[in-house]
Enzyme design. Structure first.
Site, PDB file in Angstrom:
ATOM      1  N   GLU A 132      34.559  43.479  43.895  1.00 46.46           N
ATOM      2  CA  GLU A 132      34.022  42.529  42.919  1.00 46.46           C
ATOM      3  C   GLU A 132      34.190  41.083  43.375  1.00 46.46           C
ATOM      4  O   GLU A 132      33.382  40.221  43.020  1.00 46.46           O
ATOM      5  CB  GLU A 132      34.696  42.735  41.562  1.00 46.46           C
ATOM      6  CG  GLU A 132      34.210  41.803  40.453  1.00 46.46           C
ATOM      7  CD  GLU A 132      32.712  41.883  40.203  1.00 46.46           C
ATOM      8  OE1 GLU A 132      32.140  40.852  39.746  1.00 46.46           O
ATOM      9  OE2 GLU A 132      32.108  42.945  40.446  1.00 46.46           O
ATOM     10  N   HIS A 177      33.764  40.016  46.444  1.00 48.17           N
ATOM     11  CA  HIS A 177      32.582  39.775  47.265  1.00 48.17           C
ATOM     12  C   HIS A 177      31.324  39.681  46.403  1.00 48.17           C
ATOM     13  O   HIS A 177      30.438  38.853  46.664  1.00 48.17           O
ATOM     14  CB  HIS A 177      32.397  40.908  48.287  1.00 48.17           C
ATOM     15  CG  HIS A 177      33.512  41.034  49.268  1.00 48.17           C
ATOM     16  ND1 HIS A 177      34.412  42.079  49.246  1.00 48.17           N
ATOM     17  CD2 HIS A 177      33.892  40.252  50.307  1.00 48.17           C
ATOM     18  CE1 HIS A 177      35.278  41.950  50.231  1.00 48.17           C
ATOM     19  NE2 HIS A 177      34.991  40.841  50.895  1.00 48.17           N
ATOM     20  N   GLN A 234      40.373  38.606  65.288  1.00 40.89           N
ATOM     21  CA  GLN A 234      41.326  38.045  64.331  1.00 40.89           C
ATOM     22  C   GLN A 234      42.395  39.037  63.892  1.00 40.89           C
ATOM     23  O   GLN A 234      43.135  38.799  62.953  1.00 40.89           O
ATOM     24  CB  GLN A 234      40.604  37.470  63.116  1.00 40.89           C
ATOM     25  CG  GLN A 234      39.811  38.436  62.280  1.00 40.89           C
ATOM     26  CD  GLN A 234      38.855  37.701  61.344  1.00 40.89           C
ATOM     27  OE1 GLN A 234      37.808  37.223  61.758  1.00 40.89           O
ATOM     28  NE2 GLN A 234      39.234  37.602  60.075  1.00 40.89           N
ATOM     29  N   GLY A 271      35.570  32.657  49.884  1.00 41.94           N
ATOM     30  CA  GLY A 271      36.478  32.733  48.753  1.00 41.94           C
ATOM     31  C   GLY A 271      37.675  31.821  48.915  1.00 41.94           C
ATOM     32  O   GLY A 271      38.215  31.656  50.007  1.00 41.94           O
ATOM     33  N   LYS A 274      40.529  32.503  47.801  1.00 42.68           N
ATOM     34  CA  LYS A 274      41.748  33.288  47.993  1.00 42.68           C
ATOM     35  C   LYS A 274      42.301  33.073  49.397  1.00 42.68           C
ATOM     36  O   LYS A 274      43.510  33.027  49.604  1.00 42.68           O
ATOM     37  CB  LYS A 274      41.486  34.776  47.759  1.00 42.68           C
ATOM     38  CG  LYS A 274      42.765  35.624  47.827  1.00 42.68           C
ATOM     39  CD  LYS A 274      42.493  37.083  47.579  1.00 42.68           C
ATOM     40  CE  LYS A 274      42.004  37.778  48.819  1.00 42.68           C
ATOM     41  NZ  LYS A 274      43.098  37.930  49.844  1.00 42.68           N
ATOM     42  N   GLN A 317      41.976  29.569  55.452  1.00 44.19           N
ATOM     43  CA  GLN A 317      40.747  29.886  56.184  1.00 44.19           C
ATOM     44  C   GLN A 317      39.617  28.961  55.756  1.00 44.19           C
ATOM     45  O   GLN A 317      38.893  28.407  56.594  1.00 44.19           O
ATOM     46  CB  GLN A 317      40.357  31.342  55.927  1.00 44.19           C
ATOM     47  CG  GLN A 317      38.966  31.712  56.421  1.00 44.19           C
ATOM     48  CD  GLN A 317      38.627  33.160  56.139  1.00 44.19           C
ATOM     49  OE1 GLN A 317      39.119  34.055  56.828  1.00 44.19           O
ATOM     50  NE2 GLN A 317      37.799  33.415  55.135  1.00 44.19           N
ATOM     51  N   LEU A 322      41.865  40.227  44.021  1.00 51.85           N
ATOM     52  CA  LEU A 322      41.086  41.287  44.652  1.00 51.85           C
ATOM     53  C   LEU A 322      41.151  41.172  46.168  1.00 51.85           C
ATOM     54  O   LEU A 322      40.987  40.094  46.733  1.00 51.85           O
ATOM     55  CB  LEU A 322      39.636  41.215  44.192  1.00 51.85           C
ATOM     56  CG  LEU A 322      39.346  41.782  42.796  1.00 51.85           C
ATOM     57  CD1 LEU A 322      37.918  41.475  42.391  1.00 51.85           C
ATOM     58  CD2 LEU A 322      39.584  43.283  42.763  1.00 51.85           C
ATOM     59  N   ARG A 378      42.559  45.198  50.962  1.00 52.51           N
ATOM     60  CA  ARG A 378      43.821  45.855  51.312  1.00 52.51           C
ATOM     61  C   ARG A 378      44.553  46.414  50.091  1.00 52.51           C
ATOM     62  O   ARG A 378      45.537  47.137  50.247  1.00 52.51           O
ATOM     63  CB  ARG A 378      44.732  44.873  52.061  1.00 52.51           C
ATOM     64  CG  ARG A 378      44.226  44.551  53.469  1.00 52.51           C
ATOM     65  CD  ARG A 378      45.232  43.704  54.234  1.00 52.51           C
ATOM     66  NE  ARG A 378      44.871  43.591  55.640  1.00 52.51           N
ATOM     67  CZ  ARG A 378      44.130  42.622  56.160  1.00 52.51           C
ATOM     68  NH1 ARG A 378      43.650  41.685  55.365  1.00 52.51           N
ATOM     69  NH2 ARG A 378      43.848  42.603  57.443  1.00 52.51           N
TER      70      ARG A 378
END
Length: 330
Positions: free
Chosen positions: A32, A34, A61, A148, A150, A154, A185, A188
């Site tokens: 969700e 994504h 990575q 995102g 989160k 990055q 979310l 992993r």
């Protein structure tokens, strides 16, 4: 809507373009979070634009001992979710398409910001991430790319790369999507057993505790600015039985530990308690940083900040963060 699955850049470049192209980069195993990115991309691209979702598990990575082989690959389900969320194209290239000559000898270097926090825990991770993002930006040729929040470090590094290297693309950050219990979310999360998931809730719990402590501090400071500390006011409060020091917002704001140190302490308490659970939470880092360079902020800091945490529960490593603003009402 019909979603087209493509595997080569040539196929993607051959498509007619009439509006803006918005790209969402993923490593697959879509959820969700994504879907929210894709829906946001759809709203930005508009009905005449195009939304492209990339699905590519980037080997550069993943460090030694990390979960490259274990990382879930669910392309059929990914295409279905992407289409339901508004994607026109899923671009799922093979490794040879992205790295036609094998591992690239020339790579993007993340610089000092890429050596902190996640970079310190996962050496080389951000160099690999930026290299594949740069390549996918070239391969997909978007007008706007969405990521995102989160993955806050990055996102900051991608923005820095785009600015420093003059990429002609707009970068949009989309807020973190959480499950009902607060867990951010992540692909992993599926690795967690029920007991591990209960322990993992300490990540978001710690961030929310720090966020609540910050909100209380800012409210006290706002009250202190709005209400004059006059003698008449103090006498009036004393007359109704309130302690002058406790009731006066100036005294409260000054007396209680405040600022970044208090935010860190509130979050740390939750994490310390989780370290004693079964299974325990193994903390990697808790940091309160300036999002422009991901260095720790001082107690006199004002402006936007990020409270970030990384920890391992069982064999699964998770990250999370929340944005904060210090001195917002000043």
């Amino acid at each position: 809507m019909t979603t087209t699955l493509l595997s080569t850049a040539g196929e993607l470049h051959a498509r007619a373009r009439t509006g803006r192209r918005a790209v969402v980069m993923t490593m697959g195993a879509l959820h969700e979070g994504h879907a929210t990115l894709i829906r946001t991309a759809r709203s930005i691209a508009g009905p005449d634009g195009e939304v492209v979702v990339t699905v590519f598990v980037n080997p550069l990575q993943f460090g030694e001992g990390e979960d490259l082989d274990r990382y879930p690959r669910t392309l059929d389900a990914d295409v279905k979710l992407a289409g339901e969320s508004g994607a026109d194209v899923v671009f799922a290239p093979a490794v040879d398409e992205v790295y036609p000559g094998g591992e690239p000898q020339v790579r993007i270097t993340a610089g000092p910001m890429g050596e902190r926090l996640e970079g310190a825990s996962r050496p080389g991770h951000f160099d690999g991430m930026l290299t594949v993002v740069a390549k996918l930006l070239h391969l997909t040729r978007p007008d706007v790319a969405l990521y995102g929040q989160k993955d806050a470090q990055q996102l900051a590094l991608i923005r820095r790369m785009v600015r420093d290297l003059n990429f002609g693309v707009e970068i949009v950050g989309v807020p973190t999507v959480r499950e009902e219990d607060g867990l951010a979310l992540s692909s992993r999360n599926r690795y967690l057993s029920p007991a591990e998931r209960r322990t993992a809730l300490a990540l978001s719990g710690a961030l929310f505790a720090g966020q609540d402590r910050h909100a209380a501090q800012e409210a006290l400071r706002a009250r202190a600015r709005e209400v004059p500390a006059t003698r008449a006011r103090a006498e009036a409060l004393s007359a109704i039985g309130e302690s002058r020091a406790a009731a006066d917002a100036h005294a409260v704001a000054t007396a209680v530990p405040g600022g970044p140190a208090a935010v860190r302490a509130a979050a740390r308490q939750v994490l310390d308690e989780a370290a004693r659970l079964d299974p325990p939470l193994e903390l990697d880092y808790l940091a309160l940083v300036d999002p422009s360079d991901f260095t720790e902020i001082g107690d006199d800091f004002t402006g936007e900040a990020v409270l970030a945490v990384a920890a391992r529960v069982g064999t699964t490593r998770l990250i999370d963060n929340v944005p904060l603003t210090f001195g917002a009402a000043s």
